[in-house]
Design an enzyme around this catalytic site. Structure first.
Site, PDB file in Angstrom:
ATOM      1  CG  ASP A 134     -38.051  46.810  39.341  1.00 19.15           C
ATOM      2  OD1 ASP A 134     -38.799  45.752  39.391  1.00 19.15           O
ATOM      3  OD2 ASP A 134     -38.399  47.865  39.127  1.00 19.15           O
TER       4      ASP A 134
ATOM      5  CB  CYS B 205     -33.141  66.217  38.763  1.00 17.80           C
ATOM      6  SG  CYS B 205     -31.693  66.301  39.383  1.00 17.80           S
TER       7      CYS B 205
ATOM      8  CB  CYS C 188     -32.271  64.613  33.087  1.00 20.22           C
ATOM      9  SG  CYS C 188     -30.592  63.974  32.949  1.00 20.22           S
TER      10      CYS C 188
END
Length: 307
Positions: free
Chosen positions: A131, A191, A245
């Site tokens: 990332d 969320c 979630c």
């Protein structure tokens, strides 16, 4: 075509052997749908002070610009869901930061995978990405069928939720390509409803500059007073939108020893976090993602939570 099938199976089997929980493959090319969304997101300053997000705009959208001759993007998932979590009532650390720095762990696995590909197939050029590189990892993972990008902008799968890292190998090798899956968020807004800073400003749109993870890790200035009382004891990162979630009820503990939690991190009380010294921090968390915020940053966050 026969070789494409053979090489694809070889790569997926080796990825599994190395501990990756899933592997999907896409044809390298320009991410046409993502381009206007990324441009709009950046133009509206939803990246806050993360100026690195503005860099290499074209490369983010096209892996062919990241590696000459790129033909395939191999997307890989690796589970980091911990076998146990912190003691109740302490300052909270995001689960991805419980163990060793994932960049080092994953990069070693990616290099092993690339070596195996070259050994088994021959002259193959490839680049490994995690990332910190200018690549839209969630978009590529979704394109290769590993999950869908949810309303909280995380990649979600029906089988294991979203507590995993995403990594890529770009190869100059034609392979068999996977198809995207469908969106299974439905009418759920868990969320969005749970985010205490209202960072999820619309379905599938996160204002990064309002996210607790941004405030506690990326922001180098003083924390904004208007956010006082909204961090819910998160001192490094935030897992709220993942914890609520429904798909994460299927999360299973990882089997990577290097991601096992530092015992001190699990057991520290608020008082112990408040009193931690430089020497202890540097010794206990020397190979931890917590080093990114440094002790000064962590103490700034804790002081803010105490206000």
């Amino acid at each position: 075509m026969e070789n494409n099938h053979k090489y694809t199976n070889l790569i997926k089997q080796e990825a599994q052997r190395l501990g990756f929980m899933a592997c999907g493959i896409s044809k390298a090319g320009f991410l046409e749908e993502e381009a206007p969304r990324l441009e709009q997101w950046l133009n509206s300053q939803k990246h806050g002070q993360m100026s690195f997000m503005e860099d290499h705009f074209d490369k983010r959208l096209n892996p062919i610009l990241l590696m000459d001759g790129a033909k395939s993007v191999v997307s890989l998932l690796i589970n980091y869901y911990p076998p146990e979590t912190q003691v109740e009532g302490s300052y909270k650390i995001s689960k991805y930061a419980y163990g060793k720095d994932y960049h080092n762990v994953i990069l070693k696995k990616l290099r092993k995978l690339l070596r195996s590909i070259k050994t088994e197939i021959g002259e193959v050029s490839g680049r490994a990405f995690i990332d910190i590189a200018p690549i839209m990892d969630k978009a590529w993972a979704a394109k290769s069928g590993l999950g869908w990008i949810g309303k909280n902008s995380n990649l979600i799968t029906q089988k294991v939720g979203s507590f995993y890292f995403i990594a890529e190998l770009i190869l100059d090798l034609e392979l068999e390509y996977d198809n995207p899956t469908t969106d299974h968020c439905g009418s759920c807004t868990a969320c969005i409803d749970a985010c205490p800073t209202q960072a999820i400003i619309a379905q599938y749109v996160v204002d990064g500059s309002k996210c607790i993870s941004y405030f506690t890790i990326e922001l180098k200035d003083n924390l904004p007073t208007e956010m006082k009382g909204k961090f819910e004891d998160w001192a490094f990162g935030c897992d709220i939108c993942q914890d609520v979630c429904p798909w994460n009820r299927f999360s299973k503990p990882h089997n990577e020893p290097l991601f096992n939690p530092y015992p001190e991190l699990l057991s520290y009380s608020k008082k112990e976090w408040e009193e931690i010294t430089d020497d202890v921090f540097n010794e206990v968390f020397k190979n931890s993602p917590l080093k990114r915020a440094k002790l000064d940053g962590l103490k700034r966050n804790i002081d803010f939570l105490k206000m």
